[in-house]
Design a protein around this motif. Structure first.
Motif, PDB file in Angstrom:
ATOM      1  N   ARG A 181      -0.907   1.838  -9.030  1.00 51.11           N
ATOM      2  CA  ARG A 181      -0.074   3.034  -8.843  1.00 51.11           C
ATOM      3  C   ARG A 181      -0.093   3.909 -10.108  1.00 51.11           C
ATOM      4  O   ARG A 181      -0.266   5.129 -10.039  1.00 51.11           O
ATOM      5  CB  ARG A 181       1.368   2.603  -8.506  1.00 51.11           C
ATOM      6  N   ASN A 235       0.827  -1.213   0.000  1.00 53.24           N
ATOM      7  CA  ASN A 235       0.000   0.000   0.000  1.00 53.24           C
ATOM      8  C   ASN A 235       0.860   1.261   0.000  1.00 53.24           C
ATOM      9  O   ASN A 235       0.419   2.313  -0.455  1.00 53.24           O
ATOM     10  CB  ASN A 235      -0.940   0.011   1.219  1.00 53.24           C
ATOM     11  N   THR A 285       0.094  -4.217  -8.259  1.00 53.04           N
ATOM     12  CA  THR A 285       0.438  -3.076  -7.392  1.00 53.04           C
ATOM     13  C   THR A 285       0.840  -1.880  -8.259  1.00 53.04           C
ATOM     14  O   THR A 285       0.387  -0.751  -8.058  1.00 53.04           O
ATOM     15  CB  THR A 285       1.617  -3.456  -6.458  1.00 53.04           C
ATOM     16  N   TRP A 338      -4.373  -7.088  -4.772  1.00 50.45           N
ATOM     17  CA  TRP A 338      -4.462  -7.832  -3.508  1.00 50.45           C
ATOM     18  C   TRP A 338      -3.511  -9.014  -3.497  1.00 50.45           C
ATOM     19  O   TRP A 338      -3.461  -9.799  -2.557  1.00 50.45           O
ATOM     20  CB  TRP A 338      -5.914  -8.251  -3.220  1.00 50.45           C
ATOM     21  N   ASN A 364     -10.547   0.226  -7.564  1.00 51.35           N
ATOM     22  CA  ASN A 364      -9.792  -0.886  -6.972  1.00 51.35           C
ATOM     23  C   ASN A 364     -10.810  -1.866  -6.381  1.00 51.35           C
ATOM     24  O   ASN A 364     -11.484  -1.550  -5.416  1.00 51.35           O
ATOM     25  CB  ASN A 364      -8.867  -0.311  -5.896  1.00 51.35           C
ATOM     26  N   ARG A 421      -5.056   1.221   2.698  1.00 49.17           N
ATOM     27  CA  ARG A 421      -4.878   1.647   1.300  1.00 49.17           C
ATOM     28  C   ARG A 421      -5.564   2.977   1.041  1.00 49.17           C
ATOM     29  O   ARG A 421      -5.005   3.846   0.367  1.00 49.17           O
ATOM     30  CB  ARG A 421      -5.415   0.561   0.368  1.00 49.17           C
ATOM     31  N   ILE A 475       1.752   1.837  -3.540  1.00 45.33           N
ATOM     32  CA  ILE A 475       0.594   2.417  -4.228  1.00 45.33           C
ATOM     33  C   ILE A 475       0.476   3.911  -3.908  1.00 45.33           C
ATOM     34  O   ILE A 475       0.152   4.719  -4.779  1.00 45.33           O
ATOM     35  CB  ILE A 475      -0.695   1.634  -3.841  1.00 45.33           C
ATOM     36  N   THR A 500      -3.126   5.570   2.310  1.00 44.62           N
ATOM     37  CA  THR A 500      -1.906   5.849   1.524  1.00 44.62           C
ATOM     38  C   THR A 500      -2.253   6.485   0.179  1.00 44.62           C
ATOM     39  O   THR A 500      -1.489   7.297  -0.342  1.00 44.62           O
ATOM     40  CB  THR A 500      -1.048   4.583   1.304  1.00 44.62           C
TER      41      THR A 500
END
Lengths: 418, 101
Positions: free
Chosen positions: A164, A72, A160, A154, A272, A194, A75, A197
Motif C-alpha cells: 500500500r 486487496n 499488505t 500474500w 508485487n 488485486r 491495498i 483494486t
C-alpha cells in the motif's frame, strides 16, 4: 498416560471410529488445532460446539488474525487494516484454549505436539491448518530479503501495508507489475482482484499509471469477468500477459526493479511478486505433505492419508475441486470437526457437504463471485454444482454482489472466530 | 432436474451393489448442508445487512425460492448456481431444518 496411549493404539488397530479411550474412561478427549485462520478457528470452534466435553487447544503464533480476504481492498485504499484485523477473545470465551505459540514438532505415535516455547500438548486428534509457506528461491532472485522490496502481500499484515505504501509513494505515470504464480496457489482469483483494486486507486489518484500482470497460466479463476470489469472500469490501464505471450517470469531483480519474463525484461516502479507456495512448514514436520508440498486427505474426514490421527484443512490440503480459499477452509474444517466429534464418540463420521463462495470486488460497488457445492467421492472432492456470475450483468447485480461480499465477510468471521 | 449428480462414495457403492437408488442414510444431513448456508446467511449475531437470515424462515417459501432458483424460474446473483446442487428431498429437508430453528 501410558495406559491411555496403549489403549488408544490398540483400538486404532480396530479402526479409527473405535478410538475412544478418554470418554470411555470418563476423561476429556484432547483435540489440538494448529493455525488460527479460517480453517483452524472454525475447526476449534466446531469441535468444542459439537463436543463440549472435549479439551480443545488452538495454537496460533500471532495475537491477531489479519485476513487475506479484503486485504486487496486495503491495498487499493478502499478499506483500512482495522477492518481485516481480528482477535481471539471471542473464540476463547467459547471455551477454546488459545495458546499463542508456534508448533515446531509433532510425534504422531505418542500423539504429542511440541511448541517453540517448550510446552508439549497431548492430543487424541490433531488438526493442522497451517496455510501456505513460500518456496523461497522457487523463483530466481526472490527470497525473504527481496520480499521487503518487491512485496508478496500474500500473507496479510505488514506486507499488505508495505505494498500500500509503495503505491502511495509511486509517481503518476508509474508502472505496477503483478507477478502471478502457477497453480496451485492460495486464492486463485486474488492476483486479478488485486489488479482491480490497485487500478481503482490509480484511476482516482494517478490516472497515467499502468498495471502489467505477468502470468505463466493461460486461464484463471473468473477470467472473463475480470477482463470484462477491467474493460468497463479501467480501459487501457491493465494489461495481462499470459503464458502463450511469454508471461512466465523466470527471474526477478530487486536491485534494478526488473522482472525477466519469457517474452523479455520489464522494469516496474512497484512490483508485487506472488511466489510459488506449499503447505505451511508444520505439515512437512508432521509428515503429512507429499513431494509437491501439499497434503493428501480422506475427503470424508479430512484425515491425512499419510499419518493417522492428523486432519489437514484449508490451503495446505489437496481438496480436489475445491480452491484454496477461506470459505473452502471454513467448510472443510466444519466437516472435519463433525468427523472428529463422531470418531471420538466411537461413531461413524457423518457424510460431509462442502461449499465454497469467493467474492471479488474490483471497485467500490462492483463485485462478482464464484461458488461451488461439493461432495466426497472415492476420487476426492468433486463439484456437484456451481459456477461464476453472469457476464454482462446489470450494474445493480455487481453492486449487490459487492454488498454480499461484505455480508460474507461478516458471516465467515463470525463462523470462524466469533 | 439435473442429469448428472455426484454420489457420495458409500452411497455409490451401496447403489452399485444392489442396483437401486442410493439409500438416504449415506447422504449429508440437512444440518450438515445448512452449516454451509449460514456462512453467508448468518445467525443474526454475525451482523449481515443484505443477505436474508434463514432461522425461522417459512418452509413453504424456502422450498419455493430454492426450487425456483434451481429450475431457472427465479432470478438471483448467486443462489441460482448453488441451488442446482440439491434434490427436491434435500430442499424439503433444508426448509424444514431452518423453519424449526
Amino acid at each position: 498416560m501410558t495406559t491411555r496411549r496403549t489403549f488408544l493404539g490398540a483400538s486404532l488397530g480396530l479402526g479409527t471410529a473405535l478410538a475412544l479411550p478418554n470418554l470411555a474412561r470418563g476423561a476429556s478427549p484432547k483435540v489440538v488445532v494448529v493455525g488460527g485462520g479460517f480453517g483452524g478457528g472454525t475447526a476449534a470452534k466446531y469441535v468444542k460446539k459439537l463436543m463440549p466435553a472435549a479439551e480443545v487447544t488452538l495454537v496460533e503464533r500471532d495475537k491477531q488474525f489479519v485476513t487475506c480476504p479484503f486485504s486487496n481492498y486495503v491495498i487499493g485504499g478502499i478499506e483500512k487494516m482495522q477492518t481485516i484485523t481480528h482477535g481471539y477473545d471471542k473464540i476463547a470465551k467459547r471455551g477454546v484454549k488459545v495458546v499463542h505459540d508456534e508448533a515446531v514438532g509433532v510425534d504422531p505415535t505418542a500423539r504429542k505436539v511440541t511448541l517453540k516455547g517448550g510446552a508439549v500438548l497431548d492430543y487424541d486428534r490433531l488438526v493442522l491448518s497451517p496455510g501456505i509457506d513460500f518456496v523461497w528461491g522457487g523463483l530466481e532472485g526472490y527470497d525473504e530479503a527481496a520480499a521487503e522490496i518487491m512485496p508478496h502481500a500474500w500473507k496479510a499484515g505488514p506486507q499488505t501495508l508495505l505494498l500500500r505504501k509503495q503505491l502511495e509513494a509511486m509517481k503518476d505515470g508509474g508502472t505496477v507489475i503483478i507477478v502471478a504464480p502457477d497453480n496451485p496457489f492460495r486464492c486463485p482469483p486474488g492476483p486479478y482482484e488485486r489488479a482491480g483494486t490497485i487500478a481503482w486507486y490509480l484511476k482516482n489518484n494517478k490516472p497515467k499509471s499502468k498495471i502489467l500482470i505477468f502470468d505463466p497460466k493461460e486461464t484463471f479463476s473468473k477470467q472473463a469477468l475480470f477482463f470484462e470489469s477491467y474493460e468497463n472500469l479501467y480501459p487501457g490501464m491493465i494489461q495481462w500477459i499470459g503464458g502463450k505471450q511469454g508471461g512466465k517470469v523466470t527471474k526477478v531483480d530487486p536491485k534494478s526493479m526488473t522482472v525477466e519474463a519469457e517474452f523479455g525484461e520489464e522494469k516496474g516502479d512497484v512490483i508485487n511478486v506472488i511466489p510459488p507456495q506449499r503447505a505451511g512448514k508444520i505439515a512437512q514436520v508432521a509428515g503429512v505433505s507429499d513431494e509437491k508440498g501439499w497434503c493428501p486427505i480422506d475427503p470424508r474426514t479430512m484425515e491425512s492419508t499419510r499419518v493417522k490421527g492428523i486432519h489437514v484443512v484449508g490451503d495446505a490440503c489437496i481438496a480436489g475441486a475445491m480452491p484454496k480459499s477461506g470459505t473452502a477452509a471454513n467448510s472443510q474444517a466444519r466437516n472435519a470437526a463433525a468427523a472428529i466429534a463422531a470418531m471420538l464418540e466411537g461413531k461413524e463420521p457423518p457424510e460431509p457437504a462442502f461449499a465454497n463462495t469467493c467474492y471479488s470486488i474490483v471497485a467500490q460497488g462492483y463485485g462478482f463471485s464464484v461458488t461451488g457445492v461439493y461432495g466426497a467421492t472415492p476420487e476426492g472432492i468433486k463439484e456437484i454444482a456451481g459456477g461464476v456470475s453472469k457476464l454482462k450483468a446489470p450494474p445493480k447485480d455487481r453492486d449487490l454482489e459487492a454488498a454480499y461480499a461484505y455480508d460474507w465477510y461478516r458471516g465467515i468471521m463470525y463462523d470462524a472466530l466469533g | 432436474m439435473r442429469t448428472q449428480r455426484i454420489v457420495p462414495f458409500n452411497m455409490a457403492l451401496a447403489a452399485a451393489a444392489i442396483g437401486l437408488a442410493a439409500p438416504a442414510a449415506a447422504a449429508p444431513t440437512a444440518e450438515t448442508i445448512a452449516r454451509n448456508c449460514v456462512v453467508c446467511h448468518g445467525p443474526k449475531e454475525a451482523g449481515q445487512l443484505e443477505i436474508p437470515k434463514l432461522a425461522n424462515y417459512p418452509a413453504r417459501k424456502m422450498t419455493e425460492m430454492l426450487t425456483g432458483f434451481r429450475d431457472g424460474q427465479k432470478e438471483a446473483t448467486i443462489m441460482n448456481r448453488i441451488a442446482k446442487a440439491f434434490t427436491d428431498e434435500q430442499i424439503a429437508a433444508l426448509a424444514a431444518y431452518f423453519a424449526n430453528q
